[in-house]
Design an enzyme around this catalytic site. Structure first.
Site, PDB file in Angstrom:
ATOM      1  N   HIS A  40      -6.969 -30.960   1.168  1.00 28.17           N
ATOM      2  CA  HIS A  40      -7.801 -31.414   0.045  1.00 28.17           C
ATOM      3  C   HIS A  40      -7.815 -32.921  -0.091  1.00 28.17           C
ATOM      4  O   HIS A  40      -8.739 -33.478  -0.677  1.00 28.17           O
ATOM      5  CB  HIS A  40      -7.285 -30.793  -1.260  1.00 28.17           C
ATOM      6  CG  HIS A  40      -7.568 -29.326  -1.364  1.00 28.17           C
ATOM      7  ND1 HIS A  40      -8.601 -28.819  -2.118  1.00 28.17           N
ATOM      8  CD2 HIS A  40      -6.987 -28.252  -0.781  1.00 28.17           C
ATOM      9  CE1 HIS A  40      -8.621 -27.496  -2.014  1.00 28.17           C
ATOM     10  NE2 HIS A  40      -7.640 -27.127  -1.203  1.00 28.17           N
TER      11      HIS A  40
ATOM     12  N   ASP B 198      -9.921 -40.996  -2.439  1.00 30.36           N
ATOM     13  CA  ASP B 198      -9.931 -39.630  -2.964  1.00 30.36           C
ATOM     14  C   ASP B 198     -10.411 -38.687  -1.873  1.00 30.36           C
ATOM     15  O   ASP B 198     -11.320 -39.037  -1.115  1.00 30.36           O
ATOM     16  CB  ASP B 198     -10.910 -39.552  -4.156  1.00 30.36           C
ATOM     17  CG  ASP B 198     -10.385 -38.637  -5.252  1.00 30.36           C
ATOM     18  OD1 ASP B 198      -9.705 -37.648  -4.926  1.00 30.36           O
ATOM     19  OD2 ASP B 198     -10.664 -38.920  -6.435  1.00 30.36           O
TER      20      ASP B 198
HETATM   21  P1  ADQ Z   1      -7.406 -33.669  -7.738  1.00 31.18           P
HETATM   22  O1  ADQ Z   1      -6.637 -34.861  -7.403  1.00 31.18           O
HETATM   23  O2  ADQ Z   1      -6.880 -32.809  -8.783  1.00 31.18           O
HETATM   24  O3  ADQ Z   1      -7.637 -32.752  -6.465  1.00 31.18           O
HETATM   25  P2  ADQ Z   1     -10.328 -34.025  -8.580  1.00 31.18           P
HETATM   26  O4  ADQ Z   1     -11.219 -33.680  -7.475  1.00 31.18           O
HETATM   27  O5  ADQ Z   1     -10.686 -35.275  -9.259  1.00 31.18           O
HETATM   28  O6  ADQ Z   1      -8.847 -34.263  -8.129  1.00 31.18           O
HETATM   29  O7  ADQ Z   1     -10.321 -32.845  -9.609  1.00 31.18           O
HETATM   30  C1  ADQ Z   1      -9.770 -32.984 -10.866  1.00 31.18           C
HETATM   31  C2  ADQ Z   1     -10.112 -31.791 -11.772  1.00 31.18           C
HETATM   32  O8  ADQ Z   1      -9.417 -31.952 -12.990  1.00 31.18           O
HETATM   33  C3  ADQ Z   1     -11.589 -31.710 -12.091  1.00 31.18           C
HETATM   34  O9  ADQ Z   1     -12.012 -30.375 -12.069  1.00 31.18           O
HETATM   35  C4  ADQ Z   1     -11.687 -32.285 -13.513  1.00 31.18           C
HETATM   36  O10 ADQ Z   1     -12.669 -31.680 -14.289  1.00 31.18           O
HETATM   37  C5  ADQ Z   1     -10.333 -31.974 -14.087  1.00 31.18           C
HETATM   38  N1  ADQ Z   1      -9.933 -33.043 -15.023  1.00 31.18           N
HETATM   39  C6  ADQ Z   1      -9.773 -34.327 -14.726  1.00 31.18           C
HETATM   40  N2  ADQ Z   1      -9.430 -35.010 -15.840  1.00 31.18           N
HETATM   41  C7  ADQ Z   1      -9.358 -34.139 -16.841  1.00 31.18           C
HETATM   42  C8  ADQ Z   1      -9.034 -34.220 -18.241  1.00 31.18           C
HETATM   43  N3  ADQ Z   1      -8.673 -35.361 -18.833  1.00 31.18           N
HETATM   44  N4  ADQ Z   1      -9.022 -33.101 -18.954  1.00 31.18           N
HETATM   45  C9  ADQ Z   1      -9.359 -31.943 -18.379  1.00 31.18           C
HETATM   46  N5  ADQ Z   1      -9.679 -31.794 -17.099  1.00 31.18           N
HETATM   47  C10 ADQ Z   1      -9.675 -32.870 -16.325  1.00 31.18           C
HETATM   48  C11 ADQ Z   1      -7.532 -32.719  -5.040  1.00 31.18           C
HETATM   49  C12 ADQ Z   1      -7.959 -33.977  -4.312  1.00 31.18           C
HETATM   50  C13 ADQ Z   1      -9.398 -34.289  -4.618  1.00 31.18           C
HETATM   51  C14 ADQ Z   1     -10.281 -33.103  -4.281  1.00 31.18           C
HETATM   52  C15 ADQ Z   1      -9.747 -31.849  -4.938  1.00 31.18           C
HETATM   53  C16 ADQ Z   1     -10.494 -30.619  -4.497  1.00 31.18           C
HETATM   54  O11 ADQ Z   1      -7.120 -35.036  -4.683  1.00 31.18           O
HETATM   55  O12 ADQ Z   1      -9.819 -35.418  -3.904  1.00 31.18           O
HETATM   56  O13 ADQ Z   1     -11.575 -33.354  -4.765  1.00 31.18           O
HETATM   57  O14 ADQ Z   1      -8.389 -31.661  -4.608  1.00 31.18           O
HETATM   58  O15 ADQ Z   1     -10.420 -30.446  -3.123  1.00 31.18           O
END
Ligand code: ADQ
Length: 737
Positions: free
Chosen positions: A169, A377
């Protein structure tokens, strides 16, 4: 039961987390599209999801066990238990303080503690045991992410024919960064246990291939690695979201609608810039704050007209770097609000907490600019979620070029978040972007997010894994069987006339950096002389080497036939003269080919030319592997043109390109060697490369043909390397007397 095989998903965390609530336990569902996407496949195939439940048992706890049993019954989620210290050192240690910073290009942030690595290995073993406990033939195992990079290899060792997929990921770093990693080789080997290895983007995939080549010397194609025991298929499969789930909130959920109206009222007359992140240093939150300050400095007209809503979910709070980040962001927010704020206007609204889905969706829908600028990311789902919620397509997406999402979302405004001035300039422009432009760009993004959903993504992964696993099963069927040494020895002992054809490099000795260094150890020379001394036996060393090399090493070994330069010359055991296998062999061509080789030597530090009597070889084993590989392809295609109308061929060898006469062929040597023996009823040929295939093909069907190494071959049997070959020959020399 479904016929398609169960899906076994393995990830560090389950979609549920256990939380202590006094004496009892509470189950919390983590947000995220992954569970939504995989649940239908799990249900359909009666599959399982294995992961750590988010706490470690302190002892017998009936209430906890009850909760976990319920998860398994209702959802197929099975807990992998980790002792508290292993969980901490593995997750907070090696995974999040070594792998996470390094894979996100922050090599200076890495901490390497050997105890963290030990826990990482231990945790991966525990996951392996948990999988093995449930694994049945026909199952597909899908391992997720950087916490479990050793798991595919561990599973492969235990179950060589299991179908194993892995999805990363997070980004895969450039090889220059990856090579910094302590235990890098173990990790690459672990990943190669998978049948299917998928990354978020092509760039990640290419970085992986480059690391493999530079660190392990393993060459690969764009779409696969031909590993020792099996092939690993490589894919770029960008993850998506479940956009309809977001739209449902906007259309059907009262709380979302109310929150949306409230934001509209509260921020009336202001442009809303929205940022939603985990509070992590990879997300570039301080850079965003400084960029916002630049924007207010350079465009005073925007003061009182824009607001930055920053939502940041606290994360990994026990790691000191995250603590520092928390202070840094709070300070920056305070400074900006102190410097520009008025009684009527707060420039930055900072929410340091997780927010409910309804609240999040309302913000996405209300925002004029989605400000998604991580420093690095894997994908970034926030970018896609924002787009999904822009039903009227009036918002603008400002996206970091260092997010995996940038590879797919070309209609966003792509910026370099480190360039704070440049980003502020783009922001200033897009805040007033004409509606027409905004709609056009957003509509295109919207279509893409709806097409590549997390459902399409997971289906594609599963079907590719199924395909890769069945290709592997087919190849296993085609691969030569392991040489049955006992039967071979018995046949050897019984035989009246015996012929042995033994290749040298890669068969009797391993490859060395230069051809000279691969000289035979004394034990090998003595073994060959024992074989050479057997009655009614023609032991033949048949190699691509020059006669000078063969003579220097084996000239005095009694009873040995020597064949040099793949069959251009032959020397009988009793004699000392070499015979040419054709009356005259042309050499004038070398004058034309040598300058081409020399040109490639000049361009490739570490490469050199080996001149044989009837062949020229360009060796690049010591050159930079990536560059060497690329130039070797170029050299072959240059030579193909040059040699088109001649009886010469350019042939790729092991880290070499050789030009030689097309008819120098090991297969031609069989009849010459056998002519001197009365009744041959035993033939053994052992070799590792293309030139040996000529031999295997021409020998009669009952010959013992043995390919050294993995992969398909015309040989009937295989052995894994020179060490095994020597052991088998030792056995033959022993039984014959
Ligand atoms: P993450 O690092 O978790 O995942 P991301 O893709 O940004 O990163 O997903 C975050 C999730 O958390 C999103 O669904 C978002 O809606 C939710 N979220 C963020 N801030 C929030 C808040 N304050 N309150 C509630 N919900 C919140 C890893 C990798 C990423 C990759 C994903 C999926 O680091 O690059 O996109 O896996 O493969």
């Amino acid at each position: 039961m479904s016929t398609e095989g169960r899906l076994i998903v393995v990830s560090n965390r389950l979609p549920f987390t256990l939380r202590r609530a006094g004496e009892a336990w509470r189950t919390e569902r983590s947000s995220g599209g992954l569970a939504s996407a995989l649940d239908p496949v799990l249900k359909r195939t009666r599959g399982l999801w294995l992961g750590w439940p988010g706490d470690s048992p302190a002892g017998e706890d009936a209430a906890r066990a009850e909760q976990l049993a319920g998860w398994q019954r209702k959802h197929g989620y099975a807990a992998v238990e980790l002792p508290a210290d292993v969980a901490r050192n593995f997750y907070e240690g090696y995974a999040n303080q070594t792998l996470w910073p390094l894979f996100h290009n922050f090599p200076t942030n890495i901490e390497f503690d050997p105890a963290g690595w030990t826990a990482y290995v231990e945790a991966n073993h525990r996951f392996r045991d948990a999988v093995l406990e449930v694994l049945q033939p026909g199952d597909l195992v899908w391992v997720h992410d950087y916490q479990l990079m050793l798991l595919p290899g561990l599973l492969r060792e235990a179950r060589p024919s299991a179908a194993i997929g892995f999805f990363l990921h997070i980004p895969f770093p450039a090889s220059e960064v990856f090579r910094i990693l302590p235990r890098r080789t173990e990790l690459l080997r672990g990943l190669l246990g998978a049948d299917l290895l998928a990354f978020q983007t092509h760039a990640d995939l290419q970085h992986f291939r480059a690391s493999l080549l530079r660190i392990c010397g393993t060459e690969s194609r764009m779409d696969r690695v031909k590993g020792e025991a099996h092939h690993t298929r490589l894919e770029a499969l960008p993850i998506g979201i479940a956009p309809d789930e977001f739209l449902r909130f906007i259309e059907k959920d009262r709380a979302t609608q109310q929150a949306f109206e409230e934001h509209r009222r509260r921020f009336e007359g202001l442009k809303i810039l929205l940022a939603v992140d985990r509070l992590d240093y990879t997300k570039g939150i301080p850079h965003r704050m400084r960029t916002f300050r630049r924007l207010l400095e350079r465009a005073p007209r925007l003061r009182g007209k824009v607001v930055l809503l920053q939502v940041a979910v606290p994360s990994r709070e026990r790691i000191p770097l995250y603590e520092d980040l928390r202070h840094e962001v709070s300070e920056l927010v305070g400074e900006i609000n102190g410097e520009f704020g008025t009684p009527q206007w707060t420039p930055v609204v900072y929410m340091r907490r997780g927010i409910a889905r309804s609240e999040l969706v309302a913000l996405y829908a209300a925002a004029d600019v989605g400000w998604v600028t991580p420093l690095r990311d894997g994908m970034n789902l926030v970018a896609k979620e924002y787009v999904a919620c822009q039903r009227r397509a009036e918002g603008v997406l400002l996206l970091s070029e260092f997010a995996g999402a940038a590879a797919e979302m070309g209609e966003a405004f792509l910026v370099n978040p480190y360039d704070e001035d440049g980003t502020a300039e783009v922001l200033e422009r897009i805040i007033d972007l004409p509606l027409e432009d905004r709609r056009e760009r957003m509509a295109a993004l919207h279509r893409r997010v709806h097409r590549n959903t997390v459902f399409a993504w997971s289906e594609r992964f599963v079907s590719l894994l199924r395909e890769a696993a069945s290709d592997q099963a087919r190849r296993n069927g085609e691969q030569p069987a392991r040489l049955p040494v006992v039967d071979l020895a018995a046949a050897f002992r019984r035989a009246r006339g015996r012929v042995l054809f033994l290749d040298y490099d890669g068969t009797l000795v391993p490859f060395a950096n230069t051809p000279r260094e691969a000289s035979p150890p004394p034990a090998l020379v003595s073994l060959l002389s024992r074989l050479g001394g057997l009655p009614d036996t023609a032991t033949t060393l048949i190699s691509g080497r020059s006669r000078t090399d063969l003579e220097a090493w084996f000239g005095d070994t009694p009873g040995l036939w020597l064949v040099a330069e793949h069959g251009a010359m032959i020397r009988r055991p009793a004699g000392t003269d070499w015979e040419l296998t054709r009356p005259s062999i042309p050499v004038a061509w070398k004058a034309r080919v040598r300058p081409v080789f020399e040109h490639f030597v000049d361009r490739t530090p570490g490469s050199f030319i080996e001149e044989k009597e009837y062949a020229l070889v360009w060796h690049y084993r010591m050159a930079d592997p990536l560059f060497g590989e690329w130039l070797a392809n170029e050299l072959v295609s240059n030579l193909e043109e040059l040699l088109a109308e001649t009886e010469l061929r350019a042939i790729r060898g092991q880290k070499s390109v050789e030009v030689r006469l097309v008819w120098t062929n090991k297969g031609e040597m069989i009849s010459r060697v056998e002519a001197g023996l009365p009744a041959v009823d035993f033939r053994l040929a052992v070799g590792d490369d293309r030139t040996d295939e000529d031999l295997f093909e021409r020998l009669p069907n009952d010959a013992w043909t043995v390919h050294v190494g993995q992969g398909t071959s015309h040989a009937r049997y295989c052995l894994s390397g020179p060490r095994d070959v020597v052991a088998v020959l030792d056995e033959l020399a022993r039984v014959a007397v």
